[in-house]
Design a protein around this motif. Structure first.
Motif, PDB file in Angstrom:
ATOM      1  N   TRP A 181       0.863  -1.186   0.000  1.00 30.19           N
ATOM      2  CA  TRP A 181       0.000   0.000   0.000  1.00 30.19           C
ATOM      3  C   TRP A 181       0.894   1.229   0.000  1.00 30.19           C
ATOM      4  CZ3 TRP A 181      -5.107   0.093  -0.784  1.00 30.19           C
ATOM      5  CH2 TRP A 181      -5.855  -1.060  -0.513  1.00 30.19           C
ATOM      6  N   ALA A 231       2.716   0.325   3.687  1.00 30.63           N
ATOM      7  CA  ALA A 231       2.826  -1.013   4.260  1.00 30.63           C
ATOM      8  C   ALA A 231       3.009  -2.024   3.143  1.00 30.63           C
ATOM      9  CB  ALA A 231       1.595  -1.353   5.082  1.00 30.63           C
ATOM     10  N   THR A 268       5.237  -8.816   7.271  1.00 26.75           N
ATOM     11  CA  THR A 268       4.637  -7.514   7.035  1.00 26.75           C
ATOM     12  C   THR A 268       5.634  -6.406   7.385  1.00 26.75           C
ATOM     13  OG1 THR A 268       3.654  -7.499   9.247  1.00 26.75           O
ATOM     14  CG2 THR A 268       2.275  -8.299   7.442  1.00 26.75           C
ATOM     15  N   TYR A 293       5.979  -1.899   7.712  1.00 28.62           N
ATOM     16  CA  TYR A 293       5.214  -0.669   7.864  1.00 28.62           C
ATOM     17  C   TYR A 293       6.129   0.550   7.869  1.00 28.62           C
ATOM     18  CZ  TYR A 293       1.445  -3.752   9.335  1.00 28.62           C
ATOM     19  OH  TYR A 293       0.494  -4.735   9.376  1.00 28.62           O
ATOM     20  N   ILE A 326      -1.808  -4.416   7.669  1.00 29.87           N
ATOM     21  CA  ILE A 326      -1.961  -4.959   6.324  1.00 29.87           C
ATOM     22  C   ILE A 326      -2.195  -6.458   6.437  1.00 29.87           C
ATOM     23  CG2 ILE A 326       0.534  -5.311   6.022  1.00 29.87           C
ATOM     24  CD1 ILE A 326       0.138  -4.591   3.047  1.00 29.87           C
ATOM     25  N   ARG A 359      -3.860 -10.079   3.914  1.00 25.02           N
ATOM     26  CA  ARG A 359      -4.302 -10.556   2.608  1.00 25.02           C
ATOM     27  C   ARG A 359      -5.038 -11.873   2.769  1.00 25.02           C
ATOM     28  NH1 ARG A 359       0.854 -11.106  -0.949  1.00 25.02           N
ATOM     29  NH2 ARG A 359      -0.623 -11.970  -2.452  1.00 25.02           N
ATOM     30  N   LEU A 408      -6.164  -3.135   4.130  1.00 19.73           N
ATOM     31  CA  LEU A 408      -5.429  -2.225   5.001  1.00 19.73           C
ATOM     32  C   LEU A 408      -6.413  -1.697   6.033  1.00 19.73           C
ATOM     33  CD1 LEU A 408      -2.654  -0.889   5.524  1.00 19.73           C
ATOM     34  CD2 LEU A 408      -3.534   1.121   4.291  1.00 19.73           C
ATOM     35  N   CYS A 452      -2.902   0.410  -4.036  1.00 20.36           N
ATOM     36  CA  CYS A 452      -2.311  -0.899  -3.793  1.00 20.36           C
ATOM     37  C   CYS A 452      -1.439  -1.264  -4.990  1.00 20.36           C
ATOM     38  CB  CYS A 452      -3.360  -1.963  -3.537  1.00 20.36           C
ATOM     39  SG  CYS A 452      -4.439  -2.347  -4.930  1.00 20.36           S
TER      40      CYS A 452
END
Length: 123
Positions: A36, A49, A58, A60, A70, A72, A81, A96
């Motif tokens: 993102w 992120a 992940t 950030y 974040i 998925r 997000l 994204c």
């Protein structure tokens, strides 16, 4: 090609929450790292992120750490997000992106981008 479509943006008061979604088409979503990014008026696009293809890692930006999450769902080809404790400075268009990234390249470059969704946080 990995077409990406963001949704979930809107207007929210400071301290509020929003959940952005990014829907991907095709069967290759799970192969890509996802990220993102955001761009505020008059500013350059910045990393927010990122998440590995499996979701196991992940990353950030310091500015959102502890407030944004974040995630998925590879079965649904969707990236999320969750944004909590929003601040006026979070106001931006959020994008994204998908790419063959790893733990050293999670900030990019990314190969595919969505059109963006506007997030506005009022004070």
């Amino acid at each position: 090609q990995v077409p990406l479509v963001e949704s979930g943006g809107g207007l929210v008061q400071a301290g509020g929450s929003l959940r952005l979604s990014c829907a991907a088409s095709g069967r290759t979503f799970s192969r890509y790292g996802m990220g993102w990014f955001r761009q505020a008026p008059g500013k350059e696009r910045e990393f927010v992120a990122a998440i590995s293809w499996s979701g196991g890692s992940t990353y950030y930006a310091d500015s959102v750490k502890g407030r944004f999450t974040i995630s998925r769902d590879n079965a649904k080809n969707t990236l999320y997000l969750q944004m909590n404790s929003l601040k006026p400075e979070d106001t931006a268009v959020y994008y994204c992106a998908a790419g063959a990234t790893n733990s050293r390249s999670y900030r990019g470059p990314y190969d595919y981008w969505g059109q963006g969704t506007q997030v506005t946080v009022s004070s």
